[in-house]
Scaffold this motif. Structure first.
Motif, PDB file in Angstrom:
ATOM      1  N   LEU A 183      14.565  40.332  28.797  1.00 37.88           N
ATOM      2  CA  LEU A 183      15.731  39.484  28.997  1.00 37.88           C
ATOM      3  C   LEU A 183      15.286  38.160  29.592  1.00 37.88           C
ATOM      4  O   LEU A 183      14.153  38.017  30.069  1.00 37.88           O
ATOM      5  N   ALA A 184      16.192  37.195  29.587  1.00 38.66           N
ATOM      6  CA  ALA A 184      15.876  35.872  30.124  1.00 38.66           C
ATOM      7  C   ALA A 184      17.140  35.231  30.652  1.00 38.66           C
ATOM      8  O   ALA A 184      18.217  35.354  30.049  1.00 38.66           O
ATOM      9  N   VAL A 185      17.008  34.551  31.797  1.00 36.48           N
ATOM     10  CA  VAL A 185      18.077  33.738  32.360  1.00 36.48           C
ATOM     11  C   VAL A 185      17.496  32.352  32.638  1.00 36.48           C
ATOM     12  O   VAL A 185      16.282  32.206  32.840  1.00 36.48           O
ATOM     13  N   THR A 186      18.341  31.355  32.651  1.00 39.91           N
ATOM     14  CA  THR A 186      17.908  29.972  32.867  1.00 39.91           C
ATOM     15  C   THR A 186      18.369  29.505  34.236  1.00 39.91           C
ATOM     16  O   THR A 186      19.537  29.679  34.607  1.00 39.91           O
ATOM     17  N   VAL A 187      17.443  28.909  34.989  1.00 38.15           N
ATOM     18  CA  VAL A 187      17.728  28.360  36.315  1.00 38.15           C
ATOM     19  C   VAL A 187      17.307  26.903  36.322  1.00 38.15           C
ATOM     20  O   VAL A 187      16.178  26.575  35.920  1.00 38.15           O
ATOM     21  N   GLY A 188      18.196  26.009  36.752  1.00 40.64           N
ATOM     22  CA  GLY A 188      17.891  24.590  36.823  1.00 40.64           C
ATOM     23  C   GLY A 188      17.583  24.151  38.242  1.00 40.64           C
ATOM     24  O   GLY A 188      18.322  24.489  39.177  1.00 40.64           O
ATOM     25  N   SER A 214       7.682  46.167  36.500  1.00 41.74           N
ATOM     26  CA  SER A 214       6.506  45.410  36.940  1.00 41.74           C
ATOM     27  C   SER A 214       5.469  45.282  35.834  1.00 41.74           C
ATOM     28  O   SER A 214       4.562  44.446  35.923  1.00 41.74           O
ATOM     29  N   ASP A 215       5.565  46.107  34.802  1.00 42.97           N
ATOM     30  CA  ASP A 215       4.648  46.049  33.661  1.00 42.97           C
ATOM     31  C   ASP A 215       5.464  46.182  32.371  1.00 42.97           C
ATOM     32  O   ASP A 215       6.051  47.253  32.129  1.00 42.97           O
ATOM     33  N   PRO A 216       5.560  45.122  31.591  1.00 45.00           N
ATOM     34  CA  PRO A 216       5.002  43.778  31.737  1.00 45.00           C
ATOM     35  C   PRO A 216       5.628  43.023  32.910  1.00 45.00           C
ATOM     36  O   PRO A 216       6.786  43.230  33.247  1.00 45.00           O
ATOM     37  N   ALA A 217       4.819  42.150  33.496  1.00 41.98           N
ATOM     38  CA  ALA A 217       5.251  41.412  34.677  1.00 41.98           C
ATOM     39  C   ALA A 217       6.224  40.312  34.293  1.00 41.98           C
ATOM     40  O   ALA A 217       6.155  39.754  33.197  1.00 41.98           O
ATOM     41  N   PRO A 218       7.152  39.966  35.199  1.00 44.74           N
ATOM     42  CA  PRO A 218       8.049  38.835  34.932  1.00 44.74           C
ATOM     43  C   PRO A 218       7.272  37.525  34.819  1.00 44.74           C
ATOM     44  O   PRO A 218       6.140  37.399  35.311  1.00 44.74           O
ATOM     45  N   ALA A 219       7.884  36.547  34.183  1.00 45.58           N
ATOM     46  CA  ALA A 219       7.254  35.242  33.991  1.00 45.58           C
ATOM     47  C   ALA A 219       8.317  34.161  34.108  1.00 45.58           C
ATOM     48  O   ALA A 219       9.499  34.388  33.803  1.00 45.58           O
ATOM     49  N   VAL A 220       7.879  32.974  34.563  1.00 48.54           N
ATOM     50  CA  VAL A 220       8.770  31.822  34.699  1.00 48.54           C
ATOM     51  C   VAL A 220       8.126  30.662  33.959  1.00 48.54           C
ATOM     52  O   VAL A 220       6.968  30.302  34.237  1.00 48.54           O
ATOM     53  N   LEU A 221       8.862  30.063  33.029  1.00 49.68           N
ATOM     54  CA  LEU A 221       8.344  28.974  32.208  1.00 49.68           C
ATOM     55  C   LEU A 221       9.284  27.777  32.294  1.00 49.68           C
ATOM     56  O   LEU A 221      10.509  27.937  32.366  1.00 49.68           O
ATOM     57  N   VAL A 222       8.681  26.581  32.294  1.00 48.30           N
ATOM     58  CA  VAL A 222       9.483  25.354  32.205  1.00 48.30           C
ATOM     59  C   VAL A 222       9.879  25.157  30.750  1.00 48.30           C
ATOM     60  O   VAL A 222       9.039  24.981  29.874  1.00 48.30           O
ATOM     61  N   ARG A 223      11.168  25.185  30.497  1.00 47.60           N
ATOM     62  CA  ARG A 223      11.662  25.136  29.123  1.00 47.60           C
ATOM     63  C   ARG A 223      12.206  23.772  28.727  1.00 47.60           C
ATOM     64  O   ARG A 223      12.177  23.410  27.562  1.00 47.60           O
ATOM     65  N   ASN A 231      14.880  22.765  33.761  1.00 47.99           N
ATOM     66  CA  ASN A 231      15.323  24.111  33.448  1.00 47.99           C
ATOM     67  C   ASN A 231      14.128  25.064  33.371  1.00 47.99           C
ATOM     68  O   ASN A 231      13.187  24.834  32.615  1.00 47.99           O
ATOM     69  N   LEU A 232      14.207  26.134  34.142  1.00 44.96           N
ATOM     70  CA  LEU A 232      13.194  27.183  34.152  1.00 44.96           C
ATOM     71  C   LEU A 232      13.764  28.424  33.472  1.00 44.96           C
ATOM     72  O   LEU A 232      14.890  28.842  33.770  1.00 44.96           O
ATOM     73  N   GLU A 233      12.996  29.000  32.569  1.00 44.42           N
ATOM     74  CA  GLU A 233      13.394  30.244  31.909  1.00 44.42           C
ATOM     75  C   GLU A 233      12.723  31.416  32.616  1.00 44.42           C
ATOM     76  O   GLU A 233      11.490  31.526  32.647  1.00 44.42           O
ATOM     77  N   VAL A 246      21.943  45.501  30.464  1.00 44.94           N
ATOM     78  CA  VAL A 246      21.576  44.107  30.234  1.00 44.94           C
ATOM     79  C   VAL A 246      22.452  43.175  31.065  1.00 44.94           C
ATOM     80  O   VAL A 246      21.966  42.288  31.787  1.00 44.94           O
ATOM     81  N   VAL A 247      23.753  43.366  30.975  1.00 43.64           N
ATOM     82  CA  VAL A 247      24.688  42.494  31.699  1.00 43.64           C
ATOM     83  C   VAL A 247      24.537  42.681  33.202  1.00 43.64           C
ATOM     84  O   VAL A 247      24.514  41.701  33.977  1.00 43.64           O
ATOM     85  N   GLU A 248      24.412  43.921  33.652  1.00 40.99           N
ATOM     86  CA  GLU A 248      24.307  44.176  35.083  1.00 40.99           C
ATOM     87  C   GLU A 248      23.005  43.626  35.658  1.00 40.99           C
ATOM     88  O   GLU A 248      22.982  43.084  36.774  1.00 40.99           O
ATOM     89  N   SER A 249      21.906  43.731  34.919  1.00 43.25           N
ATOM     90  CA  SER A 249      20.638  43.205  35.430  1.00 43.25           C
ATOM     91  C   SER A 249      20.662  41.683  35.512  1.00 43.25           C
ATOM     92  O   SER A 249      20.154  41.102  36.477  1.00 43.25           O
ATOM     93  N   GLN A 250      21.250  41.013  34.523  1.00 43.81           N
ATOM     94  CA  GLN A 250      21.368  39.562  34.592  1.00 43.81           C
ATOM     95  C   GLN A 250      22.229  39.141  35.780  1.00 43.81           C
ATOM     96  O   GLN A 250      21.936  38.145  36.452  1.00 43.81           O
ATOM     97  N   ASP A 251      23.273  39.887  36.058  1.00 40.71           N
ATOM     98  CA  ASP A 251      24.118  39.586  37.203  1.00 40.71           C
ATOM     99  C   ASP A 251      23.336  39.718  38.502  1.00 40.71           C
ATOM    100  O   ASP A 251      23.408  38.843  39.389  1.00 40.71           O
TER     101      ASP A 251
END
Length: 315
Positions: A183-188, A214-223, A231-233, A246-251
């Motif tokens: 999954l992915a969320v965007t943070v500015g 934890s495996d695969p590890a999370p990642a943060v990318l400049v989008r 904006n960071l993905e 999916v919805v609950e984890s994004q929340d």
């Protein structure tokens, strides 16, 4: 006018004699049809058991058994008709079926297409009952895969009946095909914030969320370098990949990231717009030979507003 009963009686007598003469054929035809009926039941159970032993689900095995029974019954009807009507040969019967089959095929083309597509879906199993799929504008959980159509239950508790030919020929996204999902969320963040610091805070915060793997590890990318923010993905993995999780984890992720970033002094900018005239902000803005906004240069530049509103110094 006198009624002539003799021709009527003669015709009735001929029909009665013909019926009595064909009675053995009728009885034999019915006996043969009953035999095929019995064979169809045995064939249905045998095919169903064989399909289940081959690893097919119970619903698919039941469909295969019914198809085998229908074929056996159709053959029984053809044999019984050729016995009851001796003038009806197999060649003439199949010829008539061929001509009528073409007409029936054109008339029921969509039905036969959905039937064949349903069989192929049951055999190949691109998705199963209980999977969550996306087909065109519809998304939901597969409740049943029938021979003609597939029943889809949407997340707002509505039923969608999708023809099997549409599912077999078009693209279908199966969200629950695998045991985990990214999954992915965007943070500015603000342009003046440290991107590396924001990434570290986000990753440390995600480590405290239970649903995230934890495996695969999370990642943060400049989008994107957007109009008012960087904006960071934020990418992470969860399991199981059903819609509710999916919805609950994004929340939970967004709820955890906001206070963590604010506490570290990271700006979460709101959309803003600033409208400036070309000579409004500073003295050089009015000088078209020096400003950078793209105004064409000219010799007789007017004075900027900043210069006009500046108080005149007296000696």
């Amino acid at each position: 006018m006198e009624w002539q009963l003799e021709p009527v009686l003669t015709r009735f007598q001929a029909l009665t004699q013909g019926l009595l003469a064909s009675l053995p054929n009728v009885v034999l035809g019915l006996v043969l049809f009953a035999l095929f009926w019995f064979v169809s039941g045995v064939l249905r159970r045998s095919v169903q058991a064989l399909a289940e032993r081959a690893g097919q689900p119970a619903g698919i095995a039941r469909v295969f058994g019914r198809l085998a029974a229908w074929v056996s019954l159709a053959l029984g009807v053809l044999v019984a008709l050729t016995v009851i009507f001796p003038t009806l040969t197999a060649a003439s019967l199949f010829g008539a079926l061929g001509v009528s089959g073409v007409a029936i095929g054109f008339a029921f083309k969509d039905i036969f297409q959905n039937l064949l597509a349903g069989l192929l879906i049951l055999i190949t199993r691109p998705f199963r009952i209980g999977d969550q799929i996306v087909s065109g504008e519809h998304e939901g959980t597969v409740e049943d895969i029938q021979v003609r159509a597939t029943l889809l239950r949407t997340y707002d508790n509505r039923r969608v009946v999708i023809p099997n030919s549409e599912l077999y020929t078009n693209r279908v996204i199966v969200n629950t095909a695998y045991d985990r999902r990214r999954l992915a969320v965007t943070v500015g963040i603000g342009y003046g914030d440290d991107i590396a610091q924001a990434k570290r805070i986000i990753l440390d915060t995600l480590a405290g969320v239970e649903e995230i793997r934890s495996d695969p590890a999370p990642a943060v990318l400049v989008r994107e370098l957007a109009d008012f923010s960087v904006n960071l993905e934020v990418r992470y993995w969860i399991d199981p990949p059903i819609r509710r999780e999916v919805v609950e984890s994004q929340d939970r992720v967004l709820e955890a990231l906001k206070p963590a970033l604010i506490a570290a002094g990271i700006d979460l900018p709101l959309p803003t717009q600033q409208v400036l005239f070309h000579d409004q902000t500073k003295e050089t803005d009015g000088d078209r030979t020096r400003q950078r906004e793209g105004w064409p240069a000219r010799a007789d530049n007017p004075r900027s507003r900043a210069a006009l509103t500046r108080p005149v110094e007296t000696p």
